[in-house]
Design a protein around this motif. Structure first.
Motif, PDB file in Angstrom:
ATOM      1  N   GLU A 152       0.849  -1.186   0.000  1.00  0.00           N
ATOM      2  CA  GLU A 152       0.000   0.000   0.000  1.00  0.00           C
ATOM      3  C   GLU A 152       0.889   1.242   0.000  1.00  0.00           C
ATOM      4  N   LYS A 153       0.311   2.393  -0.324  1.00  0.00           N
ATOM      5  CA  LYS A 153       1.076   3.637  -0.397  1.00  0.00           C
ATOM      6  C   LYS A 153       1.570   4.128   0.964  1.00  0.00           C
ATOM      7  N   SER A 154       0.987   3.617   2.020  1.00  0.00           N
ATOM      8  CA  SER A 154       1.434   3.998   3.363  1.00  0.00           C
ATOM      9  C   SER A 154       1.562   2.742   4.213  1.00  0.00           C
ATOM     10  N   LEU A 155       2.288   2.897   5.285  1.00  0.00           N
ATOM     11  CA  LEU A 155       2.543   1.765   6.182  1.00  0.00           C
ATOM     12  C   LEU A 155       2.198   2.223   7.590  1.00  0.00           C
ATOM     13  N   ASP A 156       1.466   1.407   8.339  1.00  0.00           N
ATOM     14  CA  ASP A 156       1.101   1.818   9.696  1.00  0.00           C
ATOM     15  C   ASP A 156       2.358   1.970  10.547  1.00  0.00           C
ATOM     16  N   ALA A 157       2.278   2.857  11.532  1.00  0.00           N
ATOM     17  CA  ALA A 157       3.431   3.225  12.347  1.00  0.00           C
ATOM     18  C   ALA A 157       4.049   2.022  13.060  1.00  0.00           C
ATOM     19  N   GLY A 158       3.215   1.105  13.533  1.00  0.00           N
ATOM     20  CA  GLY A 158       3.738  -0.071  14.237  1.00  0.00           C
ATOM     21  C   GLY A 158       4.579  -0.968  13.344  1.00  0.00           C
ATOM     22  N   THR A 159       4.109  -1.212  12.136  1.00  0.00           N
ATOM     23  CA  THR A 159       4.860  -2.049  11.192  1.00  0.00           C
ATOM     24  C   THR A 159       6.144  -1.352  10.778  1.00  0.00           C
ATOM     25  N   LEU A 160       6.058  -0.053  10.515  1.00  0.00           N
ATOM     26  CA  LEU A 160       7.254   0.705  10.137  1.00  0.00           C
ATOM     27  C   LEU A 160       8.299   0.641  11.243  1.00  0.00           C
ATOM     28  N   GLU A 161       7.885   0.819  12.480  1.00  0.00           N
ATOM     29  CA  GLU A 161       8.817   0.777  13.606  1.00  0.00           C
ATOM     30  C   GLU A 161       9.412  -0.615  13.768  1.00  0.00           C
ATOM     31  N   ARG A 162       8.608  -1.653  13.582  1.00  0.00           N
ATOM     32  CA  ARG A 162       9.105  -3.041  13.683  1.00  0.00           C
ATOM     33  C   ARG A 162      10.173  -3.308  12.615  1.00  0.00           C
ATOM     34  N   ILE A 163       9.943  -2.809  11.397  1.00  0.00           N
ATOM     35  CA  ILE A 163      10.914  -3.023  10.312  1.00  0.00           C
ATOM     36  C   ILE A 163      12.190  -2.228  10.571  1.00  0.00           C
ATOM     37  N   LYS A 164      12.064  -1.008  11.063  1.00  0.00           N
ATOM     38  CA  LYS A 164      13.257  -0.213  11.405  1.00  0.00           C
ATOM     39  C   LYS A 164      14.057  -0.884  12.519  1.00  0.00           C
ATOM     40  N   THR A 165      13.354  -1.423  13.508  1.00  0.00           N
ATOM     41  CA  THR A 165      14.035  -2.128  14.601  1.00  0.00           C
ATOM     42  C   THR A 165      14.786  -3.333  14.053  1.00  0.00           C
ATOM     43  N   ARG A 166      14.189  -4.055  13.127  1.00  0.00           N
ATOM     44  CA  ARG A 166      14.871  -5.211  12.523  1.00  0.00           C
ATOM     45  C   ARG A 166      16.107  -4.753  11.764  1.00  0.00           C
ATOM     46  N   ALA A 167      16.003  -3.640  11.049  1.00  0.00           N
ATOM     47  CA  ALA A 167      17.162  -3.098  10.330  1.00  0.00           C
ATOM     48  C   ALA A 167      18.301  -2.790  11.306  1.00  0.00           C
ATOM     49  N   GLU A 168      17.966  -2.188  12.431  1.00  0.00           N
ATOM     50  CA  GLU A 168      18.985  -1.873  13.446  1.00  0.00           C
ATOM     51  C   GLU A 168      19.607  -3.146  14.016  1.00  0.00           C
ATOM     52  N   GLU A 169      18.788  -4.169  14.255  1.00  0.00           N
ATOM     53  CA  GLU A 169      19.308  -5.451  14.742  1.00  0.00           C
ATOM     54  C   GLU A 169      20.309  -6.052  13.757  1.00  0.00           C
ATOM     55  N   LEU A 170      20.115  -5.773  12.466  1.00  0.00           N
ATOM     56  CA  LEU A 170      21.014  -6.290  11.428  1.00  0.00           C
ATOM     57  C   LEU A 170      22.215  -5.388  11.201  1.00  0.00           C
ATOM     58  N   GLY A 171      22.321  -4.307  11.983  1.00  0.00           N
ATOM     59  CA  GLY A 171      23.477  -3.428  11.897  1.00  0.00           C
ATOM     60  C   GLY A 171      23.313  -2.219  10.989  1.00  0.00           C
ATOM     61  N   PHE A 172      22.125  -2.015  10.433  1.00  0.00           N
ATOM     62  CA  PHE A 172      21.886  -0.870   9.551  1.00  0.00           C
ATOM     63  C   PHE A 172      21.494   0.353  10.377  1.00  0.00           C
ATOM     64  N   GLU A 173      22.017   1.511  10.007  1.00  0.00           N
ATOM     65  CA  GLU A 173      21.575   2.754  10.620  1.00  0.00           C
ATOM     66  C   GLU A 173      20.202   3.100  10.039  1.00  0.00           C
ATOM     67  N   THR A 174      19.288   3.565  10.881  1.00  0.00           N
ATOM     68  CA  THR A 174      17.977   3.954  10.376  1.00  0.00           C
ATOM     69  C   THR A 174      17.818   5.466  10.297  1.00  0.00           C
ATOM     70  N   GLY A 175      18.706   6.207  10.941  1.00  0.00           N
ATOM     71  CA  GLY A 175      18.651   7.668  10.881  1.00  0.00           C
ATOM     72  C   GLY A 175      18.702   8.225   9.462  1.00  0.00           C
ATOM     73  N   PRO A 176      19.538   7.675   8.576  1.00  0.00           N
ATOM     74  CA  PRO A 176      19.610   8.211   7.212  1.00  0.00           C
ATOM     75  C   PRO A 176      18.411   7.883   6.321  1.00  0.00           C
ATOM     76  N   LEU A 177      17.505   6.994   6.765  1.00  0.00           N
ATOM     77  CA  LEU A 177      16.358   6.649   5.926  1.00  0.00           C
ATOM     78  C   LEU A 177      15.518   7.892   5.625  1.00  0.00           C
ATOM     79  N   GLU A 178      15.188   8.050   4.368  1.00  0.00           N
ATOM     80  CA  GLU A 178      14.316   9.144   3.909  1.00  0.00           C
ATOM     81  C   GLU A 178      12.944   8.564   3.621  1.00  0.00           C
ATOM     82  N   MET A 179      11.922   9.188   4.143  1.00  0.00           N
ATOM     83  CA  MET A 179      10.566   8.758   3.859  1.00  0.00           C
ATOM     84  C   MET A 179      10.212   9.212   2.448  1.00  0.00           C
ATOM     85  N   THR A 180       9.576   8.349   1.676  1.00  0.00           N
ATOM     86  CA  THR A 180       9.214   8.646   0.300  1.00  0.00           C
ATOM     87  C   THR A 180       7.799   9.217   0.242  1.00  0.00           C
ATOM     88  N   ASP A 181       7.642  10.329  -0.431  1.00  0.00           N
ATOM     89  CA  ASP A 181       6.325  10.938  -0.609  1.00  0.00           C
ATOM     90  C   ASP A 181       5.545  10.120  -1.629  1.00  0.00           C
TER      91      ASP A 181
END
Length: 183
Positions: A152-181
């Motif tokens: 879908e064009k948007s993602l609920d906040a809980g799912t987005l946060e869960r995916i960002k947390t998984r990225a961090e667990e894998l060693g990826f920085e999430t600060g540089p992520l840009e949200m796409t309009d």
């Protein structure tokens, strides 16, 4: 004419090597991917929710990626970007992906360069996939590229946060992520 075109292509590759993408993942160990991906369920249209900044998507909005299975086992990739805003002019990049053996379909090589360019394959690793195939975290092991995609064009906040947390667990920085309009 062909010689000038070839020179321009080689110069472009050389220049891109000099201005390489930053790494947003400090660890040297490759991150694990999901164990198995059903490519039939994965195929179709995905909306880009977030991405690491990169040159080929500069000023892109309303970005989508479409994956189409081919009879030869490869996957057609069609990336669409609206320049400047979701109402801006459309740019389309067409490529092809191939599954890496013994990866459970979770590691692919993607290429957008002409077929005669042998060294242009990039890593496309599926790092997290929601069980219902509604959202995915995709990147490369170096930490240069990372995307969050959704059906879908948007993602609920809980799912987005869960995916960002998984990225961090894998060693990826999430600060540089840009949200796409997506508009």
């Amino acid at each position: 004419m062909i010689r000038h075109s070839l020179f321009a292509l080689i110069a472009a590759f050389g220049l891109s090597a000099c201005t390489s993408q930053p790494d947003y993942r400090a660890t040297e160990t490759a991150p694990p991917t999901v164990p198995q991906v059903d490519l039939t369920r994965y195929a179709g249209l995905w909306y880009e929710i977030a991405r690491y900044p990169n040159g080929f998507e500069k000023n892109c909005a309303g970005v989508t990626a479409e994956y189409i299975q081919r009879a030869d086992g490869r996957i057609d990739v069609i990336n669409t970007c609206h320049k400047g805003s979701v109402d801006g002019p459309v740019e389309v990049a067409k490529g092809v992906a191939r599954v890496m053996e013994q990866s459970g379909n979770a590691r692919l090589k993607v290429k957008f360069a002409p077929s005669w360019v042998p060294f242009a394959w990039g890593d496309y690793w599926i790092l997290h996939l929601e069980p219902d195939y509604s959202a995915v975290l995709v990147g490369d092991p170096s930490g240069k590229y990372l995307w969050i995609l959704a059906r879908e064009k948007s993602l609920d906040a809980g799912t987005l946060e869960r995916i960002k947390t998984r990225a961090e667990e894998l060693g990826f920085e999430t600060g540089p992520l840009e949200m796409t309009d997506q508009g």
